[in-house]
Write an enzyme that holds these catalytic residues in place. Sequence first.
Site, PDB file in Angstrom:
ATOM      1  N   TYR A   1       0.809  -1.217   0.000  1.00 61.09           N
ATOM      2  CA  TYR A   1       0.000   0.000   0.000  1.00 61.09           C
ATOM      3  C   TYR A   1       0.846   1.274   0.000  1.00 61.09           C
ATOM      4  O   TYR A   1       0.579   2.211   0.756  1.00 61.09           O
ATOM      5  CB  TYR A   1      -0.959   0.006   1.206  1.00 61.09           C
TER       6      TYR A   1
ATOM      7  N   TYR B   1     -13.604  -5.847   4.502  1.00 63.05           N
ATOM      8  CA  TYR B   1     -12.335  -6.092   3.802  1.00 63.05           C
ATOM      9  C   TYR B   1     -12.039  -7.582   3.893  1.00 63.05           C
ATOM     10  O   TYR B   1     -12.064  -8.166   4.980  1.00 63.05           O
ATOM     11  CB  TYR B   1     -11.184  -5.292   4.416  1.00 63.05           C
TER      12      TYR B   1
ATOM     13  N   LYS C   1      -3.550 -15.443   9.421  1.00 67.30           N
ATOM     14  CA  LYS C   1      -2.814 -14.509  10.270  1.00 67.30           C
ATOM     15  C   LYS C   1      -2.194 -15.181  11.493  1.00 67.30           C
ATOM     16  O   LYS C   1      -1.087 -15.685  11.439  1.00 67.30           O
ATOM     17  CB  LYS C   1      -3.697 -13.325  10.661  1.00 67.30           C
TER      18      LYS C   1
END
Length: 421
Positions: free
Chosen positions: A15, A143, A273
């Site tokens: 990003y 998201y 994660k």
Amino acid sequence: MNNIDFDKRHIWHPYTSAVNPLPCYEVTGAAGTEIHLATGEKLVDGMSSWWAAIHGYNHPALNAAAHQQIDKFSHVMFGGLTHEPAIDVCQQLLAMAPAGLERVFLADSGSVSVEVALKMALQYWACQGRPDKHKIVTPRNGYHGDTFAAMSVCDPVNGMHSLFSNMLAPQLFAPAPQTQFGQTFSEDDILPLEELFDSHHHELAALIIEPIVQGAGGMRIYHPEYLRRCRQLCDQYDVLLICDEIATGFGRTGKLFGCEHAQISPDIMCVGKALTGGYMTLAATMCTEDVALGVCQGEPGVFMHGPTYMGNPLACSVAAASLNIIAQNNWQKQVEAIEAQLKATLPDCLSLAAVKDVRVLGAIGVVETHHSVDVARLQRHFVKAGVWIRPFNKLVYIMPPYIITPDALTRLTDAIYDALS
């Protein structure tokens, strides 16, 4: 050319711009809750490396699992072969998972696990003779990842993927839930979703949602009743429920999985994660027996997905060790202590003119500002203060490792207050 100059000139980071990249800080080591920089600073990690390093860095049990496995074999293909690390991690996942989830598809990242979940839902209905059920419904502000199917179910306006809208499968979006966790639930929250189900259920394959906490879409913490109603609507209209627990799974919200706040079980669930304690990339898509059997009815008779590194033994070994630590249940007291301290200290930020809102749930603390923050400036401030916090847009948030001490957590919250003063 030194390392940082080379990095800035040639390496793309998440990003950020290739023309004017955000500053990067070189890491030479990490231990416990600290990240060590090449310039000598030791930073208290407030991010758990994007939700993942829940046990901290250089954990002896996770290190041992990696060493032991790499001496045996680091990888074999999962097509036609299996191994103990994959079996161990899948057994533990199913023992922990919400009731009804009985099959595990191992993937290489959270985004891929979402792709797998969406493909499962679409193939399930096609194999039931219902190819017309081919759309996904989801709340706005969600998201679910940066790959193409995952992008199609991220918020189409406030998300990061509007540039690709003409290439993405068109999906259906309901307004985001507005009732915050701890407030009295408003029936108005669920009405737009009910209307979408009533009008479009004949073409809906699945509803995908992040349980209780919408992460990168705004760090929004919503009322569990909304999720409970999602389950009811899916049952009423014969639509599959996909819970994206990639960020919320393994204790982060104060429950082992976010959907436990609503006391519901999904048909399909994605995890990632924290699965390996932040050591390496691994994710999983779990589903019910009904979904698994339904996917494989008729042609083609198999589920058409197979990552090269599916079931990587090294990642599975570390994940099994991470799940062993979680199974000891120390995380519950750790997360409760983090939540209590965040609730006692973070609301001090509400006195600051720059601050719009403060939200806390489990080991998640969020400070929302009125205007977008200057990320580079705040990062310099945080590094100087001896902490690592990565803000974005209007959000300065932390989700520290569960092993963080009260003193280290105080350094994080003090740094946020000072930075926003």
